[in-house]
Design a protein around this motif. Structure first.
Motif: not given
Length: 391
Positions: A243-244, A362-372, A379-387
């Protein structure tokens, strides 16, 4: 250090719930998440929320919510980062688990925008702008985004119809989502003829006002995660790999580039680096699309599309089923809904369920990696997570 895993998620349907309180919404989502985690109870609770002080006249939100939920005594507190409060809560919960300060953390978000009439909610949301240099002149949050959208259209030569394809697809996806506030398909004609809110933004370019709550359960260490997986009968482990967060100026006049959310660029770069991946590894993404322009800027500033090309690529069918990455199958903020302080948690919960393979829409195509991707302000502040699915 031990890795951080997601082991449970709970969400409420998003809507205008005049008969439900923030307490009841949060409690519903929390106990759904605990049940989804095989009954595992948290050691601490972190709650994203933006407007409780203004619309609910309620501070001290953490103790209030955990007491109502029957978990009095737990450490619990509110995190505020405007519309990015949910992402900031995930950032905070991740830090608590990663550091070893807590082994099991419930990260939640809740917003009750219908505690005020529309004008009061609009004013509360506008407080994400600069009070001295923007809000004092009566600008609304929609107005600020409208200026950005107008500039983008003129600089890159896009029309209103080019932007209409974003809400068209979001409503399509939301029609499958049982948690969505606007679970219905629409047409280009309806989008283009919808009421003007702040030129060139029309009603269908903007996310709705709504209430909702979402919670995810984070645990420390693979052993604990496997215990939950065994108890719940699941054979998929999902790691919250990183998370960043990053910031930009609050007032738009101080930006180096009005069409680049530098907080998104920086937070994405850091999240991807910490997770040890590249953007090419991302199979699925939930991006912040409070307005159509926000969604397109998100795709560009994350790095999924070159600057100025996102509307063109989107209209051509990119980022849909079978592409990489697939984007916003929840329906996004536009149609799933945007209970602001909870949105970032909804995104993580949705991405987690997509990786597990049991998202109820609605289902994704068997993902291995996701980003939020969750932002506050323009756009003052942003949080990005990687799962990612654990190997």
């Amino acid at each position: 250090m031990e890795k951080v895993y997601l082991v449970g998620a709970g969400m409420t349907k998003i809507g205008r719930f005049f008969d439900k309180s923030a307490r009841s919404l949060f409690s519903e989502a929390l106990w759904k998440a605990i049940e989804d985690a095989g009954g595992l109870r948290p050691d601490a609770v972190v709650i994203g929320n933006m407007t409780s002080s203004v619309l609910m006249e309620q501070d001290d939100l953490g103790p209030l919510l955990v007491d109502f939920a029957g978990l009095r005594g737990l450490p619990a507190f509110k995190v505020e980062a405007a519309c990015g409060s949910g992402g900031a809560a995930v950032y905070t919960g991740y830090a608590l688990v990663k550091s070893g300060l807590a082994d099991v953390v419930a990260v939640g978000g809740v917003e009750k925008l219908t505690e005020g009439v529309t004008s009061e909610a609009t004013k509360a949301l506008a407080q994400a702008s600069d009070a001295q240099y923007e809000l004092i002149y009566g600008v609304t949050f929609t107005g600020l985004n409208a200026m950005v959208m107008r500039y983008y259209m003129e600089k890159f030569g896009y029309t209103r119809e080019d932007f209409a394809y974003w809400p068209l697809r979001m409503h399509e996806y939301a029609s499958y989502n049982p948690y969505a506030q606007l679970p219905r398909k629409t047409t280009l004609e309806a989008i283009l003829n919808s009421p003007l809110i702040a030129d060139p933004i029309r009603l269908f370019d903007a996310s709705p006002i709504g209430d909702g709550a979402a919670v995810v359960i984070l645990v420390r260490g693979e052993e604990r995660a496997r215990e939950v997986a065994k108890k719940t009968g699941r054979d998929v482990l999902v790691e919250l790999a990183s998370v960043a967060m990053a910031t930009d100026s609050v007032d738009l006049a101080s930006r180096r580039d009005l069409l680049t959310m530098e907080s998104t660029v920086t937070a994405t770069r850091e999240a991807v680096k910490r997770a040890g991946i590249s953007l090419k590894d991302v199979d699925y993404a939930e991006v912040h699309d409070a307005f159509s322009i926000t969604g397109f800027l998100a795709l560009e500033d994350i790095g999924f599309a070159p600057k100025g090309e996102a509307p063109k690529l989107w209209r051509e069918g990119r980022f849909a089923k079978g592409d990489k990455p697939e984007v916003n199958f929840s329906g996004g903020l536009k149609a799933r809904g945007h209970p602001v302080g909870a949105t970032g948690v909804y995104q993580v919960a949705e991405a987690y369920l997509q990786l597990r393979g049991d998202f109820p829409g609605y289902k994704a195509s068997s993902p291995e990696t996701a980003l939020t991707h969750n932002i506050g302000g323009v756009g003052t502040i942003t949080a990005v997570s990687v799962l990612r699915r654990a190997k």
